[in-house]
Design a protein around this motif. Structure first.
Motif, PDB file in Angstrom:
ATOM      1  N   VAL A 316      10.375  -8.956  -6.166  1.00 37.02           N
ATOM      2  CA  VAL A 316      10.865  -7.585  -6.029  1.00 37.02           C
ATOM      3  C   VAL A 316      11.059  -7.198  -4.564  1.00 37.02           C
ATOM      4  O   VAL A 316      11.897  -6.364  -4.230  1.00 37.02           O
ATOM      5  N   LEU A 317      10.285  -7.813  -3.681  1.00 38.89           N
ATOM      6  CA  LEU A 317      10.407  -7.512  -2.255  1.00 38.89           C
ATOM      7  C   LEU A 317      11.807  -7.844  -1.748  1.00 38.89           C
ATOM      8  O   LEU A 317      12.337  -7.181  -0.858  1.00 38.89           O
ATOM      9  N   TRP A 318      12.413  -8.858  -2.353  1.00 36.64           N
ATOM     10  CA  TRP A 318      13.761  -9.272  -1.963  1.00 36.64           C
ATOM     11  C   TRP A 318      14.826  -8.612  -2.836  1.00 36.64           C
ATOM     12  O   TRP A 318      15.801  -8.064  -2.331  1.00 36.64           O
ATOM     13  N   THR A 319      14.652  -8.689  -4.151  1.00 38.02           N
ATOM     14  CA  THR A 319      15.697  -8.226  -5.070  1.00 38.02           C
ATOM     15  C   THR A 319      15.733  -6.712  -5.219  1.00 38.02           C
ATOM     16  O   THR A 319      16.754  -6.160  -5.618  1.00 38.02           O
ATOM     17  N   GLU A 320      14.598  -6.037  -4.968  1.00 40.27           N
ATOM     18  CA  GLU A 320      14.469  -4.585  -5.159  1.00 40.27           C
ATOM     19  C   GLU A 320      14.482  -4.193  -6.641  1.00 40.27           C
ATOM     20  O   GLU A 320      14.397  -3.001  -6.948  1.00 40.27           O
ATOM     21  N   GLU A 321      14.602  -5.134  -7.535  1.00 43.40           N
ATOM     22  CA  GLU A 321      14.677  -4.827  -8.970  1.00 43.40           C
ATOM     23  C   GLU A 321      13.279  -4.473  -9.479  1.00 43.40           C
ATOM     24  O   GLU A 321      12.384  -5.314  -9.507  1.00 43.40           O
ATOM     25  N   GLY A 322      13.097  -3.225  -9.878  1.00 47.66           N
ATOM     26  CA  GLY A 322      11.794  -2.746 -10.297  1.00 47.66           C
ATOM     27  C   GLY A 322      10.982  -2.150  -9.161  1.00 47.66           C
ATOM     28  O   GLY A 322       9.801  -1.859  -9.325  1.00 47.66           O
ATOM     29  N   HIS A 323      11.607  -1.958  -8.008  1.00 48.23           N
ATOM     30  CA  HIS A 323      10.878  -1.423  -6.845  1.00 48.23           C
ATOM     31  C   HIS A 323      10.531   0.057  -7.011  1.00 48.23           C
ATOM     32  O   HIS A 323       9.389   0.459  -6.762  1.00 48.23           O
ATOM     33  N   ARG A 324      11.502   0.840  -7.431  1.00 50.35           N
ATOM     34  CA  ARG A 324      11.265   2.277  -7.539  1.00 50.35           C
ATOM     35  C   ARG A 324      10.385   2.595  -8.744  1.00 50.35           C
ATOM     36  O   ARG A 324      10.317   1.838  -9.702  1.00 50.35           O
ATOM     37  N   LEU A 325       9.694   3.727  -8.673  1.00 51.63           N
ATOM     38  CA  LEU A 325       8.783   4.207  -9.728  1.00 51.63           C
ATOM     39  C   LEU A 325       7.571   3.288  -9.869  1.00 51.63           C
ATOM     40  O   LEU A 325       6.906   3.295 -10.908  1.00 51.63           O
ATOM     41  N   SER A 326       7.268   2.505  -8.850  1.00 51.43           N
ATOM     42  CA  SER A 326       6.192   1.513  -8.953  1.00 51.43           C
ATOM     43  C   SER A 326       5.108   1.675  -7.888  1.00 51.43           C
ATOM     44  O   SER A 326       4.240   0.824  -7.769  1.00 51.43           O
ATOM     45  N   TRP A 327       5.183   2.743  -7.089  1.00 53.62           N
ATOM     46  CA  TRP A 327       4.193   3.031  -6.055  1.00 53.62           C
ATOM     47  C   TRP A 327       4.100   1.899  -5.037  1.00 53.62           C
ATOM     48  O   TRP A 327       3.025   1.608  -4.521  1.00 53.62           O
ATOM     49  N   ARG A 328       5.242   1.294  -4.765  1.00 56.43           N
ATOM     50  CA  ARG A 328       5.324   0.267  -3.725  1.00 56.43           C
ATOM     51  C   ARG A 328       5.660   0.977  -2.409  1.00 56.43           C
ATOM     52  O   ARG A 328       6.803   1.029  -1.978  1.00 56.43           O
ATOM     53  N   MET A 329       4.616   1.535  -1.791  1.00 59.19           N
ATOM     54  CA  MET A 329       4.806   2.452  -0.669  1.00 59.19           C
ATOM     55  C   MET A 329       4.648   1.751   0.676  1.00 59.19           C
ATOM     56  O   MET A 329       3.661   1.055   0.911  1.00 59.19           O
ATOM     57  N   MET A 330       5.621   1.975   1.559  1.00 59.95           N
ATOM     58  CA  MET A 330       5.563   1.500   2.943  1.00 59.95           C
ATOM     59  C   MET A 330       5.230   0.015   2.988  1.00 59.95           C
ATOM     60  O   MET A 330       4.246  -0.411   3.591  1.00 59.95           O
ATOM     61  N   LEU A 331       6.076  -0.807   2.349  1.00 58.47           N
ATOM     62  CA  LEU A 331       5.773  -2.228   2.215  1.00 58.47           C
ATOM     63  C   LEU A 331       6.743  -3.146   2.941  1.00 58.47           C
ATOM     64  O   LEU A 331       6.414  -4.287   3.201  1.00 58.47           O
ATOM     65  N   ARG A 332       7.948  -2.677   3.203  1.00 56.09           N
ATOM     66  CA  ARG A 332       8.934  -3.580   3.761  1.00 56.09           C
ATOM     67  C   ARG A 332       9.967  -2.835   4.575  1.00 56.09           C
ATOM     68  O   ARG A 332      10.184  -1.652   4.401  1.00 56.09           O
ATOM     69  N   SER A 333      10.553  -3.572   5.494  1.00 58.53           N
ATOM     70  CA  SER A 333      11.724  -3.069   6.218  1.00 58.53           C
ATOM     71  C   SER A 333      12.855  -4.052   5.944  1.00 58.53           C
ATOM     72  O   SER A 333      12.629  -5.259   5.828  1.00 58.53           O
ATOM     73  N   ARG A 334      14.053  -3.527   5.793  1.00 58.38           N
ATOM     74  CA  ARG A 334      15.211  -4.372   5.478  1.00 58.38           C
ATOM     75  C   ARG A 334      16.279  -4.146   6.541  1.00 58.38           C
ATOM     76  O   ARG A 334      16.510  -3.015   6.986  1.00 58.38           O
ATOM     77  N   SER A 335      16.920  -5.216   6.930  1.00 64.67           N
ATOM     78  CA  SER A 335      18.019  -5.116   7.882  1.00 64.67           C
ATOM     79  C   SER A 335      19.097  -6.105   7.464  1.00 64.67           C
ATOM     80  O   SER A 335      18.829  -7.070   6.743  1.00 64.67           O
ATOM     81  N   GLY A 336      20.304  -5.870   7.908  1.00 64.01           N
ATOM     82  CA  GLY A 336      21.387  -6.778   7.553  1.00 64.01           C
ATOM     83  C   GLY A 336      22.730  -6.083   7.576  1.00 64.01           C
ATOM     84  O   GLY A 336      22.855  -4.944   8.038  1.00 64.01           O
ATOM     85  N   ASP A 337      23.734  -6.778   7.081  1.00 66.38           N
ATOM     86  CA  ASP A 337      25.069  -6.191   7.013  1.00 66.38           C
ATOM     87  C   ASP A 337      25.784  -6.710   5.779  1.00 66.38           C
ATOM     88  O   ASP A 337      25.479  -7.790   5.253  1.00 66.38           O
ATOM     89  N   THR A 338      26.736  -5.923   5.332  1.00 68.88           N
ATOM     90  CA  THR A 338      27.538  -6.258   4.151  1.00 68.88           C
ATOM     91  C   THR A 338      28.995  -5.920   4.414  1.00 68.88           C
ATOM     92  O   THR A 338      29.306  -4.843   4.931  1.00 68.88           O
ATOM     93  N   ASP A 339      29.858  -6.834   4.055  1.00 71.44           N
ATOM     94  CA  ASP A 339      31.301  -6.602   4.105  1.00 71.44           C
ATOM     95  C   ASP A 339      31.872  -6.890   2.713  1.00 71.44           C
ATOM     96  O   ASP A 339      31.341  -7.713   1.974  1.00 71.44           O
ATOM     97  N   PHE A 340      32.942  -6.206   2.399  1.00 73.48           N
ATOM     98  CA  PHE A 340      33.565  -6.388   1.090  1.00 73.48           C
ATOM     99  C   PHE A 340      34.925  -7.072   1.233  1.00 73.48           C
ATOM    100  O   PHE A 340      35.708  -6.739   2.129  1.00 73.48           O
ATOM    101  N   LYS A 341      35.176  -8.019   0.362  1.00 74.42           N
ATOM    102  CA  LYS A 341      36.499  -8.640   0.252  1.00 74.42           C
ATOM    103  C   LYS A 341      37.124  -8.108  -1.034  1.00 74.42           C
ATOM    104  O   LYS A 341      36.551  -8.259  -2.118  1.00 74.42           O
ATOM    105  N   ILE A 342      38.288  -7.484  -0.895  1.00 75.52           N
ATOM    106  CA  ILE A 342      38.931  -6.826  -2.036  1.00 75.52           C
ATOM    107  C   ILE A 342      40.260  -7.506  -2.321  1.00 75.52           C
ATOM    108  O   ILE A 342      41.080  -7.700  -1.407  1.00 75.52           O
ATOM    109  N   ILE A 343      40.475  -7.882  -3.569  1.00 75.78           N
ATOM    110  CA  ILE A 343      41.672  -8.621  -3.963  1.00 75.78           C
ATOM    111  C   ILE A 343      42.403  -7.883  -5.084  1.00 75.78           C
ATOM    112  O   ILE A 343      41.770  -7.403  -6.036  1.00 75.78           O
ATOM    113  N   ASN A 344      43.697  -7.785  -4.960  1.00 75.39           N
ATOM    114  CA  ASN A 344      44.526  -7.255  -6.039  1.00 75.39           C
ATOM    115  C   ASN A 344      44.575  -8.313  -7.139  1.00 75.39           C
ATOM    116  O   ASN A 344      45.096  -9.411  -6.942  1.00 75.39           O
TER     117      ASN A 344
END
Length: 437
Positions: A316-344
């Motif tokens: 969950v620390l990586w995927t974030e799936e199930g992170h919210r509503l779980s009292w996982r408080m002040m556990l991680r910092s995330r950094s990075g970048d995302t770009d989108f490739k869009i195709i007709n």
């Protein structure tokens, strides 16, 4: 046990908690206006990242959200003085729930806790003393309450601390990595920075955090250790308030202490004019149906939600799936970048969409590192081109780090995010699972 739950006790803890709660609700909402939180998160953005499934829930246009929060502030004051208590608190809970589900760029666990406590308080007789309601309608005035009213509050805060403790047992916390990174980002005073970034200090904070979350409730439950635990709570929460600047949460957490002390002690400290109740220690079954049909299912759900990520593939620390509503408080910092490739899809030609123009800096930073927000952005891009009668495929190229660990691709770059669904209850196969996080 059944008799102890329905034992009549002095209702001073619940009355004073209502007063504290109403005051803090007003501080939170008026403060959100004055500090610019409303402007930054709900007025300036062109849209908000609502919780998935609630994309229709968007901020009011213009200055609407300022009036929205001002209304909540007034309702908080009405809760404090006990005027039309259930109507005031019920409307506040509804409005606060709207804000909570409306945006998650500034997600905070104490927003969720506030929502839960407001919901619980709707079912508790907190207006029977020290309220305008009791003055206007003396028939509801009462000096006692069933003991379960205190125990549901104790159980709720126990769940918070227990799962907060459990979540800390992972290498990034135990090695002090996250706390070190947090202090380096948060501390601005040069003298304090020099001390707080030393290994002995951040390792002390690391294990003090585990010890506090694990032991504070048990120590508050026992008379001999109660005051020590209270003093430790004050130090712990004031330190967090100064260092982390997390709003009302430290003071909100301290308010729960009133349910651990004998009710008579709370009455003598805060409600000196309150008469001594004559019918304490009698057993009634007041609120039995509420306890059985609302609180038992409620607490079963509260025990299930924080466990769900254990049944979802991946960390969950990586995927974030199930992170919210779980009292996982002040556990991680995330950094990075995302770009989108869009195709007709029809012509195969690339399409251009500058998503940065649609997002604030904070929204962009959050979106680029969180799978659910990346997926939501892809859906928005899809709808943007659909309005032009263009069927678009949207691919994400991501590079993400958690707690300053090596960077990895978070999303499968070959998956058309416009064509897949978000799965609430299991792992989304297009969220990649690197070995080294």
């Amino acid at each position: 046990m059944k008799n102890r739950l329905f034992l009549q006790i002095d209702n001073a803890p619940l009355i004073i908690f209502r007063i504290f709660l109403g005051f803090l609700l007003a501080c939170e909402t008026f403060g959100a206006i004055l500090t610019g939180w409303v402007n930054d998160n709900l007025v300036t953005p062109k849209f908000t990242f609502s919780h998935i499934g609630m994309e229709w829930l968007q901020p009011l246009p213009g200055n609407g959200m300022y009036f929205y929060f001002a209304t909540m502030g007034i309702l908080g004051l009405l809760v404090m003085i006990g005027y039309k208590y259930r109507w005031s608190l019920g409307l506040f809970t509804l409005l606060w729930g709207g804000v909570y589900f409306m945006q998650k760029t500034s997600y905070n666990n104490h927003y969720y806790l506030l929502l839960l406590i407001c919901l619980i308080m709707l079912f508790l007789p907190a207006d029977r003393y020290g309220s305008i309601d009791a003055k206007q309608n003396p028939q509801i005035k009462k000096l006692t309450m069933p003991a379960w009213c205190s125990w549901v509050m104790i159980l709720q805060i126990t769940i918070v601390y227990f799962f907060a403790t459990l979540a800390k047992f992972y290498p990034g916390w135990l090695e002090g990595t996250f706390v070190k990174n947090l202090l380096e980002r948060s501390v601005t005073n040069p003298a304090l920075y020099e001390i707080m970034t030393q290994k002995w200090f951040y390792m002390f904070i690391t294990y003090a955090g585990i010890g506090f979350d694990l032991l504070v409730v048990p120590l508050l439950l026992f008379k001999r250790t109660r005051t020590i635990a209270f003093i430790a709570s004050v130090i712990f929460h004031i330190f967090n308030s100064i260092t982390l600047q997390i709003g009302i949460f430290p003071f909100f957490a301290l308010c729960f202490v009133v349910f651990f002390y004998p009710p008579e002690k709370i009455r003598s400290l805060f409600l000196k004019k309150k008469p001594i109740a004559q019918n304490v220690s009698t057993i009634t079954y007041e609120g039995k149906n509420t306890l059985i049909y609302f609180f038992i299912p409620y607490f079963i759900l509260q025990l299930i939600l924080p466990l769900r990520h254990y049944f979802i593939k991946g960390d969950v620390l990586w995927t974030e799936e199930g992170h919210r509503l779980s009292w996982r408080m002040m556990l991680r910092s995330r950094s990075g970048d995302t770009d989108f490739k869009i195709i007709n899809k029809k012509t195969g030609e690339p399409l251009f969409y500058n998503f940065s123009d649609d997002l604030t800096h904070k929204q962009k930073s959050g979106m680029e590192t969180k799978p659910d927000m990346i997926w939501q952005m892809a859906q928005r891009i899809k709808h943007h081109f659909a309005e032009k009668n263009i069927e678009a495929a949207v691919y994400a190229n991501t590079n993400v780090s958690v707690n300053n660990r090596p960077y990895h691709a978070l999303i499968d770059p070959k998956t058309d995010l416009a064509a897949v669904n978000w799965d609430y209850f299991s792992h989304c196969a297009w969220v990649l699972l690197p070995v080294d996080k």
